[in-house]
Scaffold this active site. Structure first.
Site, mmCIF file in Angstrom:
data_model
loop_
_atom_site.group_PDB
_atom_site.id
_atom_site.type_symbol
_atom_site.label_atom_id
_atom_site.label_comp_id
_atom_site.label_asym_id
_atom_site.label_seq_id
_atom_site.Cartn_x
_atom_site.Cartn_y
_atom_site.Cartn_z
ATOM 1 N N CYS A 72 0.857 -1.186 0.000
ATOM 2 C CA CYS A 72 0.000 0.000 0.000
ATOM 3 C C CYS A 72 0.893 1.235 0.000
ATOM 4 O O CYS A 72 1.606 1.479 0.980
ATOM 5 C CB CYS A 72 -0.918 -0.010 1.217
ATOM 6 N N HIS A 164 -2.870 -4.213 -10.802
ATOM 7 C CA HIS A 164 -3.559 -3.007 -11.233
ATOM 8 C C HIS A 164 -4.029 -3.159 -12.672
ATOM 9 O O HIS A 164 -3.322 -3.702 -13.517
ATOM 10 C CB HIS A 164 -2.643 -1.781 -11.124
ATOM 11 N N GLU A 213 -10.396 0.465 -5.438
ATOM 12 C CA GLU A 213 -9.404 -0.383 -4.791
ATOM 13 C C GLU A 213 -9.964 -1.753 -4.444
ATOM 14 O O GLU A 213 -11.064 -1.862 -3.897
ATOM 15 C CB GLU A 213 -8.869 0.285 -3.515
ATOM 16 N N CYS A 222 -4.469 6.279 -4.090
ATOM 17 C CA CYS A 222 -3.809 4.971 -4.061
ATOM 18 C C CYS A 222 -2.390 5.153 -4.584
ATOM 19 O O CYS A 222 -2.192 5.513 -5.750
ATOM 20 C CB CYS A 222 -4.566 3.956 -4.915
ATOM 21 N N GLY A 225 -1.317 2.490 -7.105
ATOM 22 C CA GLY A 225 -2.085 2.760 -8.322
ATOM 23 C C GLY A 225 -1.507 3.905 -9.116
ATOM 24 O O GLY A 225 -1.438 3.856 -10.357
#
Length: 278
Positions: A72, A164, A213, A222, A225
């Site tokens: 994360c 992703h 997410e 994110c 991301g």
């Protein structure tokens, strides 16, 4: 349970320092209760800070639905700020063990030694379909058509330690994040599910992004991301290797360097401390 509430660009977390206290039982169930916006503290995820034999600290991130994420980006910036300011680690250069590997972070200080931001070496993007993972042909899943309920959606698949699915759209504000996002998250082409980014190109050095997410629905930001978006932008000849990503919660600076590592720079904020009664 003692906790610290933090956020990175509005992507918010309940931080629990397991270097100083213990938690037992079903952590997935606990995360679902703690993260509930009405009956709990409220957060996109719960981050556990643990001792590590391989790095300065170890991070576990449990999403608001109880699933565990490999990595994360906003969360690791929050962790780096916390462990530095609370003197769990004495250096501004902090290594963090994650399920996606060991990440290097740098706490950026001003002249008064106040934290101005966090720079994270997010490692190398993984582009082989089996590494994302995504069930699409070829050596890279770049601008490939995916059948979604009979419609063709052009996707680029990138892993930044977690999967992703990047989609380029003319207008991020009007993108079908809450309708197409959950369908793609659980699409059979993504056996580990996926995060879904809807990206509007402003210019080669600037993009807008919204994120659905995996395990947390639409969030304000994110970090992984944003990294995946710039990698996908370069692969699709839409962006430079260094660009600003505008998210709902604010901006991240992303640089896909010549050594193939992706660097992310952005803020982290402590909101409040408290006690949660188990």
């Amino acid at each position: 349970m003692n906790f610290i509430k933090m956020h990175g660009l509005g992507n918010d977390f309940v931080m629990v320092n397991l270097m100083q206290e213990e938690l037992h039982g079903d952590l997935a169930a606990l995360a679902r209760k703690v993260c509930h916006r009405h009956y709990g503290i409220g957060a996109d995820g719960m981050i556990l800070i643990l001792p590590s034999e391989q790095a300065d600290v170890k991070m576990r991130i449990i999403n608001s639905d109880g699933s565990e994420a490999e990595m994360c980006g906003n969360g690791i910036r929050c962790l780096a700020k916390l462990v530095y300011e609370y003197k769990l680690v004495q250096t501004p250069f902090i290594t963090v063990e994650t399920l996606a590997g060991i990440m290097g972070t740098e706490v950026i200080l001003d002249a008064g030694d106040q934290v101005q931001g966090i720079k994270v070496d997010m490692g190398e993007p993984r582009l082989l379909p089996e590494s994302v993972p995504v069930l699409l042909p070829g050596k890279q899943a770049v601008a490939q058509g995916l059948n979604v309920d009979g419609n063709r959606v052009e996707v680029t698949a990138v892993s930044m330690g977690n999967p992703h699915c990047v989609i380029f759209v003319p207008d991020a504000a009007a993108a079908p994040v809450t309708t197409l996002g959950p369908i793609l998250e659980k699409h059979p082409a993504f056996p580990a599910k996926t995060n879904v980014e809807f990206v509007e190109i402003i210019n080669p050095g600037e993009v807008k992004m919204r994120i659905w997410e995996r395990g947390a629905q639409e969030t304000m930001a994110c970090g992984t991301g944003a990294c995946a978006v710039i990698v996908a932008g370069v692969l699709n000849n839409k962006t430079q290797r260094e660009a600003v990503v505008h998210l709902k919660g604010g901006d991240l600076k992303i640089h896909w360097a010549d050594n193939n590592h992706v660097f992310m720079t952005g803020p982290a904020v402590v909101v409040f401390e408290g006690r949660y009664f188990l």
